[in-house]
Enzyme design. Structure first.
Site, PDB file in Angstrom:
ATOM      1  N   MET A  18      47.431  50.458  15.713  1.00  0.00           N
ATOM      2  CA  MET A  18      46.648  50.915  14.668  1.00  0.00           C
ATOM      3  C   MET A  18      46.385  52.419  14.822  1.00  0.00           C
ATOM      4  O   MET A  18      45.760  52.732  15.940  1.00  0.00           O
ATOM      5  CB  MET A  18      45.193  50.103  14.688  1.00  0.00           C
ATOM      6  CG  MET A  18      45.528  48.618  14.013  1.00  0.00           C
ATOM      7  SD  MET A  18      43.777  48.039  13.959  1.00  0.00           S
ATOM      8  CE  MET A  18      43.332  47.368  15.689  1.00  0.00           C
ATOM      9  N   CYS A 102      54.710  50.740   7.650  1.00  0.00           N
ATOM     10  CA  CYS A 102      53.804  51.723   7.293  1.00  0.00           C
ATOM     11  C   CYS A 102      53.714  51.914   5.929  1.00  0.00           C
ATOM     12  O   CYS A 102      55.069  52.345   5.233  1.00  0.00           O
ATOM     13  CB  CYS A 102      53.734  53.096   7.891  1.00  0.00           C
ATOM     14  SG  CYS A 102      52.304  53.954   7.412  1.00  0.00           S
TER      15      CYS A 102
END
Ligand SMILES: Cc1cc2nc3c(=O)[nH]c(=O)nc-3n(C[C@H](O)[C@H](O)[C@H](O)COP(=O)(O)O)c2cc1C
EC number: 1.3.1.-
Length: 335
Positions: A18, A102
């Site tokens: 993250m 992403c």
């Protein structure tokens, strides 16, 4: 236990990469709570090759973190391969992960991240080139597809496997979903059945019971936990314990939360210095104090803290107030 290439992963619970969160300060803390593997936040291949000081620091791995994967992203073969070689030769990581999930425009515009999900041939070409250039096992973290009409999870996973990837982490959302809506575990199951390398399932694992449900329903080798671990390393510990014993441990009390929050903060200060660490700790502290009775007020005040001392004093004061309140309440009940 399962293996990614030659790397042994001692249990089936993995911390998700993250950005802005999974740095060494948080990873080390989560590791102490029993994670089988931790994954670092994504790193741009180009930034790495420019020797940006901030980026090179992101590659540092603590001895206590193994097994750990470092994740890179990029859109061009040449720079991606060079960045992978750098991670291979100059870092202590066990695994090199390639980001193909992403969803943010800035990354997509560079032909990177989730952009690849529309093109299994590109996945094959890029992953093959990286695998050929490095010694460490290479893994891929992907989403199930671009949107509902373009779900190529199985093709993409197979392309990665053919290219020599040693494992796949599959997030059960599309690019268009971003972080909204439900993760599709059915597609994760299809992927697990289609490849013979380990598959790590990801998305909506928000409790130890759901971790078990995902493992049972999809057959994946491990679960990857992201947002549910924010401000909550106990999520990892409780899940590992639940999978091992079937026993659901209690949530931690406030004192324990504050102790771990403080440890996390001190590690972040070591990593980034007090000013930046405290800016970042505002969001972490708010997560640690989620679902705590009376936590709403302190979460408001967190927006103003800028030194370690201020945060420690605020937390200790809150702990004192809470203990006094609970003591009074217990006395009233006893009377
Ligand atoms: C703040 C944030 C940052 C993230 N950064 C990355 C990243 O750097 N690399 C990556 O592969 N995924 C990244 N993700 C996606 C997570 O790894 C994970 O796939 C997603 O949160 C779904 O899992 P969860 O439902 O357990 O949160 C990020 C997610 C969040 C919420």
């Amino acid at each position: 236990m399962f293996k990614i290439g030659n790397v042994e992963i001692p249990n089936r619970v993995v911390l998700a990469p993250m950005a802005g969160i999974s740095n060494v300060a948080f990873r080390k803390t989560v590791k102490e709570f029993g994670a089988g593997m931790v994954c670092a936040e994504m790193i741009s291949d180009k930034a790495l090759l420019l020797n940006s000081k901030r980026t090179l620091k992101m590659l540092e791995v603590d001895e206590a973190e193994h097994p750990i994967s470092l994740q890179i992203f990029g859109g061009e073969k040449e720079t991606l391969v060079e960045a992978a070689k750098y991670v291979d030769q100059h870092t202590n990581a066990d695994i090199i992960d390639i980001n193909m999930g992403c969803p943010v425009n800035k990354v997509i515009r560079c032909e990177a991240g989730a952009r690849w999900l529309l093109d299994p041939n590109k996945i094959y070409e890029m992953v093959s080139a990286v695998v050929e250039a490095v010694e460490k096992p290479v893994t891929c973290k992907m989403r199930i597809g671009w949107d509902e009409d373009h779900i190529y999870a199985v093709e993409n996973a197979k392309a990665a496997e053919r290219a020599g990837a040693s494992a796949i982490a599959m997030h059960g959302r599309t690019r268009v979903q971003m972080y909204e809506g439900k993760a599709n575990w059915k597609v994760i199951k299809e992927v697990k059945e289609a490849v013979s390398i380990p598959v790590i399932g990801n998305g909506d694992v928000t409790s130890p019971e759901l971790a078990k449900k995902m493992l049972d329903e999809t057959g994946v080798d491990a679960v990857m936990i992201g947002r549910a671990a924010q401000g909550n390393p106990w999520m990892i510990y409780r899940t590992v314990h639940y999978l091992k014993t079937g026993e659901l441990l209690d949530e931690p009390d406030l004192k324990e939360k504050i102790d771990v929050l403080t440890l996390h903060m001190d590690r972040l200060i070591d990593l980034k210095g007090e000013k930046t660490a405290l800016m970042e700790m505002r969001k972490h502290a708010s997560w640690y104090l989620r679902n705590v009775r009376g936590g709403g007020k302190i979460r408001q005040s967190l927006k103003e803290v800028s030194t370690r001392e201020e945060l420690v004093n605020m937390l200790q004061e809150f702990l004192k107030e809470t203990s006094t309140r609970e003591h009074k309440l217990n006395k009233e009940i006893l009377v």
